[in-house]
Motif scaffolding. Sequence first.
Motif, PDB file in Angstrom:
ATOM      1  N   MET A   3       0.833  -1.200   0.000  1.00 40.16           N
ATOM      2  CA  MET A   3       0.000   0.000   0.000  1.00 40.16           C
ATOM      3  C   MET A   3       0.875   1.261   0.000  1.00 40.16           C
ATOM      4  N   ARG A  10       1.893   6.840  -6.653  1.00 35.97           N
ATOM      5  CA  ARG A  10       0.914   7.823  -7.123  1.00 35.97           C
ATOM      6  C   ARG A  10       1.375   9.250  -6.815  1.00 35.97           C
ATOM      7  N   THR A  13       3.808  10.030  -9.583  1.00 38.95           N
ATOM      8  CA  THR A  13       3.188  10.399 -10.876  1.00 38.95           C
ATOM      9  C   THR A  13       2.584  11.808 -10.788  1.00 38.95           C
ATOM     10  N   SER A  14       2.007  12.127  -9.615  1.00 34.84           N
ATOM     11  CA  SER A  14       1.438  13.482  -9.437  1.00 34.84           C
ATOM     12  C   SER A  14       2.535  14.541  -9.527  1.00 34.84           C
ATOM     13  N   PHE A  17       3.392  15.141 -13.037  1.00 29.48           N
ATOM     14  CA  PHE A  17       2.385  15.966 -13.704  1.00 29.48           C
ATOM     15  C   PHE A  17       2.516  17.441 -13.301  1.00 29.48           C
ATOM     16  N   VAL A  18       2.910  17.687 -12.049  1.00 28.44           N
ATOM     17  CA  VAL A  18       3.172  19.064 -11.601  1.00 28.44           C
ATOM     18  C   VAL A  18       4.319  19.637 -12.445  1.00 28.44           C
ATOM     19  N   LEU A  20       5.256  18.684 -15.386  1.00 25.86           N
ATOM     20  CA  LEU A  20       4.789  18.858 -16.765  1.00 25.86           C
ATOM     21  C   LEU A  20       4.039  20.183 -16.911  1.00 25.86           C
ATOM     22  N   ALA A  21       3.142  20.451 -15.940  1.00 30.20           N
ATOM     23  CA  ALA A  21       2.382  21.709 -15.974  1.00 30.20           C
ATOM     24  C   ALA A  21       3.326  22.909 -15.879  1.00 30.20           C
ATOM     25  N   LEU A  22       4.328  22.810 -14.990  1.00 31.26           N
ATOM     26  CA  LEU A  22       5.282  23.920 -14.826  1.00 31.26           C
ATOM     27  C   LEU A  22       6.101  24.125 -16.103  1.00 31.26           C
ATOM     28  N   ILE A  24       5.133  23.441 -19.175  1.00 28.74           N
ATOM     29  CA  ILE A  24       4.247  24.088 -20.159  1.00 28.74           C
ATOM     30  C   ILE A  24       4.182  25.583 -19.868  1.00 28.74           C
ATOM     31  N   LEU A  25       4.078  25.934 -18.584  1.00 28.09           N
ATOM     32  CA  LEU A  25       3.983  27.352 -18.211  1.00 28.09           C
ATOM     33  C   LEU A  25       5.235  28.141 -18.584  1.00 28.09           C
ATOM     34  N   ARG A 153      13.336  30.268 -11.016  1.00 24.98           N
ATOM     35  CA  ARG A 153      12.813  29.617  -9.814  1.00 24.98           C
ATOM     36  C   ARG A 153      12.123  28.289 -10.178  1.00 24.98           C
ATOM     37  N   LEU A 157      12.997  24.342  -9.267  1.00 24.89           N
ATOM     38  CA  LEU A 157      12.000  23.444  -8.664  1.00 24.89           C
ATOM     39  C   LEU A 157      11.870  22.149  -9.455  1.00 24.89           C
ATOM     40  N   LEU A 161      12.228  18.398  -8.201  1.00 23.29           N
ATOM     41  CA  LEU A 161      11.020  17.564  -8.143  1.00 23.29           C
ATOM     42  C   LEU A 161      11.064  16.354  -9.080  1.00 23.29           C
TER      43      LEU A 161
ATOM     44  N   GLU B  26      -3.762  12.465 -11.159  1.00 29.65           N
ATOM     45  CA  GLU B  26      -2.703  13.175 -11.872  1.00 29.65           C
ATOM     46  C   GLU B  26      -3.281  14.269 -12.780  1.00 29.65           C
ATOM     47  N   PHE B  30      -2.617  18.246 -12.489  1.00 30.03           N
ATOM     48  CA  PHE B  30      -2.144  18.978 -13.661  1.00 30.03           C
ATOM     49  C   PHE B  30      -3.033  20.204 -13.918  1.00 30.03           C
ATOM     50  N   LEU B  34      -1.912  24.196 -13.535  1.00 27.78           N
ATOM     51  CA  LEU B  34      -1.987  25.043 -14.725  1.00 27.78           C
ATOM     52  C   LEU B  34      -2.940  26.217 -14.510  1.00 27.78           C
TER      53      LEU B  34
END
Lengths: 181, 267
Positions: A3, A10, A13-14, A17-18, A20-22, A24-25, A153, A157, A161, B26, B30, B34
Amino acid sequence: MRMLSTILGRIGTSILFVCLALMILTYIPPMCVDDSIMAYLLCPGYYFNVARCCDEHGAQMELEIRISANGTFNVYVVSVCSDRLMMNGTLQQLYEFIEKSPDKVLVEYVGNTFEYSIKEAFNTSVIVANKGESALLVTYRVKTYILMVPYSRVKTLIAYLMPLGITFIMQWILMKIKEKE
Amino acid sequence: MFRKGKAFLEVLAIMLHEDYKFPVLELFVFLFVLSTFILMSPTSFQAITFHYTKERMIYALISAQMDIPGIPFLIFLILVLKNIAYGFGSDFEKGTIQVLLSYPLRRSALLTAKLISGLGIPLVMFVGIGIFALYVLFPKLVLNGITYIVISYLAFLSYGLLITAIILLLVIYLKRSGAPLAVGMAFCFLRIIARGLLDLYVEATKRTTPLKIISIFDSSLALRYYCEHTIWSPSSSEVMGYVIISYCLVLGLFLIAYYYFSRRLDI
């Protein structure tokens, strides 16, 4: 154990994804929020603050400056906001400031035209000084851009990360492989 | 005790697995990151340009994330509605709840597990990402004003938690997923419409009583007027009072839900 490994996986993976979003930004180009063209008659023995960026909190602003005049002028790019250096004043005051804090002067230039861009500006002022004997008509254009995120910055990060996320995912994948075996 | 704890963890794991199948969690993370940065960045420029005070700046940045139209807040509500209204409601419809009730657990513990999974995780994720975004944009602001940030989040979340409590009550009472989901969505849009009408009414009549009444349910309204000082300017203690009252209301509704689920639910 299984567990805990799943939870960490998980989380990993999150985190990815953080990141990935950063990422893109960081690819969103800066947005121009101000574009002003102005002129100023600068008397001999005086200085004038053509651009100020008073952002002591973040590093989200970018400045693009173009200065031209009908004679030679001196430019100082200093890392202070206007509270420590007035909007305009005499050269004596400017010299006193430079003597007191020489480390604050980022760029010094002499010429008829000056082009400069400041990335991730914190507290920055661009000073034009007239050391000549006749008045100068200084025209300047200042473009202010805003970044979606402070690049340096965010890059730092992501650098921390990403390996953390990958580590968490790897142990999850290894556990899954072991389970299958 | 140990057996009960193990059963609780097992139930929680089942619920987490149901609510956040890969890659639901996830994708929401995301979207949160964003949308939070996209909405906070222009506000931060405004705050720097107009030299906002620390409190005003925190309010402006958090309201960009939470206030109307507040895309991240809407995403948060959608996630909570998906978990509580759709997820928990489906457990009743499909009969999965009976399987969960067969575990050696109190009914209140079962509901706690559902709330941790359906509400606790999105709440931690949402507030965590919000504070993370604030820290990336303004590190000094977060270090110096963490108390005010926490109060602002509490004020802004009061309405969302109130909706959640109502939805939970409806799910338990109706034992269905469709109607509570529709009511939840209606409440989300009701806030937007009500705020617009309220602004017009207050602007026209200069009466502050409706603002005070709405602040009981949505304490972010009191916080907004505390920061903006326009028609109504409540003091900081008044704002805290509204936050406490709204949370008492939320707590009361959750307690009713617990009572109904534990004692009155006939399954």
